[in-house]
Enzyme design. Sequence first.
Site, short mmCIF file in Angstrom:
data_model
loop_
_atom_site.label_atom_id
_atom_site.label_comp_id
_atom_site.label_asym_id
_atom_site.label_seq_id
_atom_site.Cartn_x
_atom_site.Cartn_y
_atom_site.Cartn_z
N SER A 252 0.87 -1.18 0.00
CA SER A 252 0.00 0.00 0.00
C SER A 252 0.91 1.23 0.00
O SER A 252 2.12 1.11 0.08
CB SER A 252 -0.87 -0.01 1.25
OG SER A 252 -0.04 0.15 2.38
N LYS A 253 0.29 2.39 -0.04
CA LYS A 253 1.06 3.63 -0.08
C LYS A 253 2.03 3.73 1.08
O LYS A 253 3.16 4.18 0.93
CB LYS A 253 0.10 4.82 -0.04
CG LYS A 253 -0.04 5.42 -1.41
CD LYS A 253 -0.57 6.81 -1.37
CE LYS A 253 -0.29 7.42 -2.73
NZ LYS A 253 -1.07 8.55 -3.05
N ARG A 254 1.55 3.28 2.23
CA ARG A 254 2.36 3.31 3.46
C ARG A 254 3.69 2.55 3.28
O ARG A 254 4.70 2.88 3.87
CB ARG A 254 1.49 2.66 4.54
CG ARG A 254 2.10 2.35 5.84
CD ARG A 254 0.97 1.91 6.79
NE ARG A 254 0.32 0.68 6.34
CZ ARG A 254 0.71 -0.53 6.70
NH1 ARG A 254 1.76 -0.69 7.48
NH2 ARG A 254 0.08 -1.60 6.27
N GLY A 256 5.29 2.20 0.40
CA GLY A 256 6.10 2.70 -0.72
C GLY A 256 5.49 2.37 -2.07
O GLY A 256 6.19 2.33 -3.07
#
Length: 481
Positions: A252-254, A256
């Site tokens: 996920s965005k968290r 990277g």
Amino acid sequence: MASGDKGSAGGNQPVVTRFAPSPTGFLHIGNARTGLFSWLYARHFGGKTLLRIEDTDKQRSTKEAIDVILDGLDWLGLDFDGETHFQSHFEARHAEVANQLLEKGAAYRCYLTQDELAERRERAKAERRPFRIDSEWRDCDPADRPQDRPYVIRLKAPKEGETVIEDLVQGRVAVSNSELDDLVLLRSDGSPTYMLAVVVDDHDMGVTHVIRGDDHLNNAFRQLAIIRAMDWPEPQYAHVPLIHGSDGAKLSKRHGALGVDAYRDELGILPEALFNYLLRLGWGHGDREEFTQDEAVTLFDIADVGKSPSRFDMKKLLSLNAHYIREADDARLADLVAPRIGEEADTALLARAMPVLKTRAHDLNELAEGANFLFATRPLTLTLTEKAEALLTQDAKRLLGRVSARLHEERDWTTAVLESNLKQMAEELGLGLGKLAQPLRAALTGQTTSPGIFDVLALLGKEESLARIDAQALHPDEDKD
Ligand code: GLU
């Protein structure tokens, strides 16, 4: 299908791979990695690698969204053969194939309405059985076909037996045909579905190897049914595992899961570092960490891509980036870093400072931060960090006064001479070199960490160095304590 020769291109047929991203506004790094693998595979076998933009979602497929993909690939050094293909240009051809399937009796007009489908789906749910399209229109008498009702064209999917794929990464994967639905090929408005469009385009582009994320493995069975219905040659499939986060969860965005452009612009990663990192994520060659593009082409084989998901590790990417920063040409780094500093950046000075700056940085932002001190202007705008301020005690300021007096006399302003001069001074004063270097660093850079202090002096030059020292120093005549 050539099972057994995992990884080899097999036969004499030239390899043709493709990368087929959908414009979503960013080039996800997971996608970039599959693009890289497709590219490497074709280059390794001296084949062709094609780029097809799957732009059938007209709202999302803006010029900007497409440019983000093209820029990202270009920045990573992935060049594709021939022109870029756009799926939306081939819609008439997709419809033509759907109609051919109809003529062959391999597809049918299905008049089931959305309401009828919803009702059947509900019933299957209530009876706790999987929902399958079981359309009465599949084998209906042509005379019974309504003239004025909208219809979709569905494939007559095989119902008996199983479909087997010898996947170059996943190995043998089989699905019972009873699980395959009569998928829609052409919607009632005449637009093709993704399943049909991919198959037709891959065929028309002569694609021999479909290398893509394993989220498409299920689609492959459905796509094969279309290919077989058309009697077209079957491509070899290689479904590459997706990238997971460092904790094993879906990326996920968290973790990277950013676009390639964010790695370049926001994180300050060099393309060769991202190239190597993505290459090594799921593929390996012994313990080796770094590969030039040519080496990767020579050594890459899809057979060496592991089946299990790889974990994204930002620390590893940054340490690889630090390595490539150290290796990079100084003038190139100066050009990359200058815009991160601002208008005051002087690329010639930056390039001269690079050998001492680049040994410490993990990314271009750190490199810019480390270089900032070079561009403080006079009247002195150098702001001191709290820690640097704390080093500048009265005693330290007195010491700087003496350093200033001594350095005013220095004519040979080079790293080596400054080093021997100040070392000698520290010795004469019975001080450790650190005692002298710390306040000097605070005065010259405003910080408590910087490149070697003699390098800093040499880079700033005599006039600027003395101005900065004097701005903090207490000289005997102004010492009121
Ligand atoms: N356009 C699809 C995607 O971006 C890929 C289709 C394919 O590789 O077959 O996921």
